[in-house]
Write an enzyme that holds these catalytic residues in place. Sequence first.
Site, PDB file in Angstrom:
ATOM      1  N   VAL A  76      27.633  14.583 -34.834  1.00  0.00           N
ATOM      2  CA  VAL A  76      26.761  13.654 -34.112  1.00  0.00           C
ATOM      3  C   VAL A  76      25.503  13.411 -34.942  1.00  0.00           C
ATOM      4  O   VAL A  76      24.773  14.348 -35.276  1.00  0.00           O
ATOM      5  CB  VAL A  76      26.382  14.244 -32.730  1.00  0.00           C
ATOM      6  CG1 VAL A  76      25.426  13.316 -32.000  1.00  0.00           C
ATOM      7  CG2 VAL A  76      27.637  14.488 -31.896  1.00  0.00           C
ATOM      8  N   ASP A  77      25.266  12.152 -35.298  1.00  0.00           N
ATOM      9  CA  ASP A  77      24.084  11.781 -36.068  1.00  0.00           C
ATOM     10  C   ASP A  77      22.997  11.313 -35.106  1.00  0.00           C
ATOM     11  O   ASP A  77      23.233  10.442 -34.259  1.00  0.00           O
ATOM     12  CB  ASP A  77      24.432  10.651 -37.050  1.00  0.00           C
ATOM     13  CG  ASP A  77      25.469  11.106 -38.081  1.00  0.00           C
ATOM     14  OD1 ASP A  77      25.397  12.273 -38.510  1.00  0.00           O
ATOM     15  OD2 ASP A  77      26.354  10.298 -38.433  1.00  0.00           O
ATOM     16  N   LEU A  78      21.794  11.887 -35.277  1.00  0.00           N
ATOM     17  CA  LEU A  78      20.706  11.588 -34.354  1.00  0.00           C
ATOM     18  C   LEU A  78      19.512  10.985 -35.078  1.00  0.00           C
ATOM     19  O   LEU A  78      19.203  11.376 -36.208  1.00  0.00           O
ATOM     20  CB  LEU A  78      20.273  12.876 -33.647  1.00  0.00           C
ATOM     21  CG  LEU A  78      21.365  13.479 -32.763  1.00  0.00           C
ATOM     22  CD1 LEU A  78      21.142  14.956 -32.574  1.00  0.00           C
ATOM     23  CD2 LEU A  78      21.431  12.742 -31.437  1.00  0.00           C
ATOM     24  N   MET A 132      23.567   7.841 -33.321  1.00  0.00           N
ATOM     25  CA  MET A 132      23.916   6.717 -34.181  1.00  0.00           C
ATOM     26  C   MET A 132      25.365   6.884 -34.634  1.00  0.00           C
ATOM     27  O   MET A 132      25.783   7.987 -34.990  1.00  0.00           O
ATOM     28  CB  MET A 132      22.993   6.675 -35.400  1.00  0.00           C
ATOM     29  CG  MET A 132      21.503   6.646 -35.081  1.00  0.00           C
ATOM     30  SD  MET A 132      20.952   5.166 -34.199  1.00  0.00           S
ATOM     31  CE  MET A 132      21.108   3.936 -35.494  1.00  0.00           C
TER      32      MET A 132
END
Lengths: 267, 207
Positions: A132-134, A144
Amino acid sequence: MLKKRIIFTLLFDNGSFMLSRNFRLQKVGNISWLQKNYNFSNVAFFIDELVVLDVSRGQRDLEAFLAALTEISTGCFAPIAAGGGVDSVVHAKQLLRAGADKVVLNSALFEQPHLVQEIASEFGQQCVVGSVDLKANGGGYDIMVNNGMRKLNMPPSEALAWHMRGDVGEIYLNCIDRDGTGQGYDLDILDILPTDWNLPVIIAGGVGNAKHFAAGLAEPRIDAVATAHLFNFVGNGLMNARRALVREGLHLAEWPDIRAVDLGRAG
Amino acid sequence: MGRACVIIDYGMGNLQSVVNALRYLDVDPIVSSDPKLVRDADTLLLPGVGSFRKAMDELNASGLAEAIQHAVTVQHHKILGICLGQQLMAEFGTEDGGCNGLGLVPGVVDRISQPSGGQIKVPHVGFNRVSFEPESRLFYGFEGPVDCYFVHSYSLGVQARPGLAALCDYGAPFVAAYENDNLYCTQFHPEKSQTNGLRILSNFISA
């Protein structure tokens, strides 16, 4: 007790390994550079786990990625997770056949939840790493997707709660704002996790030195700390960092140096 | 080393990493799903990750279950079960409604349970400390507990004595390794446990 882990992440883009800063990529070298000049086989003896991601922005060359993965896995006796654009069970199986133990899924977590379930049911929940890209949005974080280019219109805790039902084995949280900066982890990203979160958590984004690892490892909510920066721990950097962290009393696994162990070459 | 070292391929898990580790030890294994090769192999490895029930269905349907039984109980050839492989060697697994295992190792494989009071994360992922019996052949040459890599949601309860070679504790104690005559298995991944695991594999090969 269960030890915490240091994870090395390799970023691959159409034949080359990359440095990433805030998700902007810079080419470093190909697989032969990684082995010959970077001596990756030696580096691999000082990590608990390896992540290899195909972060190609355009058309992905899966064959080239699988070839690189196969070569890397040959000399790596630690678990390997691989991913990047995984869009089918067949694709996941190709990664596993090329030496990966786990499959990393990112955009699919939110865009193809059925694929995530299929992969989990085919290979087991422990085989799926949710990445999970934050990105900070002034007060909180947005998830994102698509290489950090598209914002997901759902609060992170809500989006993640869905994955506690058993299709994901671990979560890899990466902070885009810290990525490649060497400023240390943004531990506040952990606050996006639902309060009853019960899966292993890997944190990534921002490591510049061993102190940053230590800060991550000391945080109770974190199970593993990752770095994707090829030049922060060159030579014996990772070995030295690891030894320093063990001396400080952090709970890391220990094993003898390959040069000191008698394997009795049984054949 | 005898004639053949066969890694049993029943369609589940990363077999390449077991191949890589054995090659590093100068052993050249054959990866095969052919029951005939399995029946006659001197050394068998049964790796695998995933669902117990699905794996048993595969092993039974392909004739591999019968071939393994023949190799280890009639011909007395040695076998190392790894991770799901250890679980499959047990009598029974409760996953997906439950089914019988190969019955080579006493005990039942059940989901890792939460200890009263504390909360642990499942799957159990990472290196954990393994305490071994002094006479263990797999752990020959080690001093003190050994860090080994685990990734699993089910485990074999400690009722498997005798033959218990090593224990690990996660929520409750469980069987980390078992060895009885020609039967060996580990819940952890020796092929993924850095030099600790390479040494354990080497001990198995020369046992």
